[in-house]
Design an enzyme around this catalytic site. Sequence first.
Site, PDB file in Angstrom:
ATOM      1  N   SER A  37       0.795  -1.233   0.000  1.00  0.00           N
ATOM      2  CA  SER A  37       0.000   0.000   0.000  1.00  0.00           C
ATOM      3  C   SER A  37       0.820   1.273   0.000  1.00  0.00           C
ATOM      4  O   SER A  37       0.303   2.336  -0.354  1.00  0.00           O
ATOM      5  CB  SER A  37      -0.951   0.013   1.211  1.00  0.00           C
ATOM      6  OG  SER A  37      -0.233  -0.194   2.420  1.00  0.00           O
ATOM      7  N   ASP A 323      -3.051   7.939   8.293  1.00  0.00           N
ATOM      8  CA  ASP A 323      -3.905   7.071   9.082  1.00  0.00           C
ATOM      9  C   ASP A 323      -3.005   6.286  10.041  1.00  0.00           C
ATOM     10  O   ASP A 323      -1.854   6.674  10.260  1.00  0.00           O
ATOM     11  CB  ASP A 323      -4.780   6.165   8.198  1.00  0.00           C
ATOM     12  CG  ASP A 323      -3.957   5.276   7.265  1.00  0.00           C
ATOM     13  OD1 ASP A 323      -2.780   4.978   7.578  1.00  0.00           O
ATOM     14  OD2 ASP A 323      -4.505   4.851   6.221  1.00  0.00           O
ATOM     15  N   HIS A 326      -0.224   4.418   7.370  1.00  0.00           N
ATOM     16  CA  HIS A 326       0.417   5.024   6.199  1.00  0.00           C
ATOM     17  C   HIS A 326       0.889   6.456   6.436  1.00  0.00           C
ATOM     18  O   HIS A 326       0.250   7.220   7.156  1.00  0.00           O
ATOM     19  CB  HIS A 326      -0.560   5.000   5.016  1.00  0.00           C
ATOM     20  CG  HIS A 326      -1.060   3.615   4.720  1.00  0.00           C
ATOM     21  ND1 HIS A 326      -2.297   3.183   5.147  1.00  0.00           N
ATOM     22  CD2 HIS A 326      -0.471   2.578   4.071  1.00  0.00           C
ATOM     23  CE1 HIS A 326      -2.456   1.923   4.763  1.00  0.00           C
ATOM     24  NE2 HIS A 326      -1.368   1.541   4.115  1.00  0.00           N
TER      25      HIS A 326
END
Length: 348
Positions: A37, A323, A326
Amino acid sequence: MAILFCIYALLYVCSSKGILIPPKDISVSAVFAFGDSYVDQGNNNYIVTLGKCNFPPYGKDFVGGKPTGRFSNGKTLADFLAEALGVKDYLPAYLDPLIQDQDLLTGVSFASGGSGYDPITPKIASAIPLSVQIEKFKQYTEKLKMNIGEEVAKDIIKNSVFLVVASTNDLLYSLPARSLEYDAISYDNMLVKLALNFVKEIHKLGAGRIAVFSAPPVGCLPALRTLAGSPLRKCVDRENKAAQLFNNMLKQKLQSLTSSFAPSRVAFVDFYNPLISIIENPYQYGLEVTDKGCCGTGEIEVVFLCNKLSPTCSNDSKFLFWDSIHLSEKGCSIFLDQILPNLIKSLF
């Protein structure tokens, strides 16, 4: 800080945003990203998975405030690297149905949020395995050859930078899931072998410059602090030690691999120590909060838990994390400032 850093870099010049750009005699055709991600530019939008972020408040600082599927409030590490290398401002997702032939010429991301080196990692997260990302890259090269011819396509790939960012999810949830089969040392040994095999595979497919990220300080991710860091939310020593062990092994093996790849280059990118430095010295980097994300409480919200009902911090440029897993756009920018000079030296 950005000005002082640019002076310190000497061989590099500073763009208007404080991001370093390489000397004019360095030419990069394209950037390709593989992994998880941290460099998923929106591929998970087009697969069946809970690991999506194509909704607000993700993308609130992206062009037009648009959530693109990037796991950030704005640009990612892949975007900043592509910009810093003078390729383009934004690296698109390969699976985006609106991608143009012109975009293919300068690179794409095959990465998928939730993926990792361990084959069970993408199964747990319903992500795109690295083996499938390789197959997508092969599909991409065939498209490129059809569009511009085989020799030109080979030349583009040879003069591109390949970014490999994995291992976080392996250490985050696959290591605990495999605890009956592996201890940390044997598991890290397996991960390193899988990482080397992946690097060898993309090298066989023509990659001439490969940047392999180490594991970050997984135990310092806000979510891990909340789940396992005691009431004080300290960095979790167990996960950080596993990350450090993996990184030391990976660095050593990549160094020995590099000599057999000449004249191709393989760079080890330290994702651990620069982040630890930023976490422990936030004000030195213009930040204020490094133990929480900007979204919601910042302690646990990630993907669907970070949604349009989640309040966000008043100034996300003061937060290292967007978040609970990340980096924020600002965090990505600061981190790339730290590693780019050594990365350029290693690849060119």
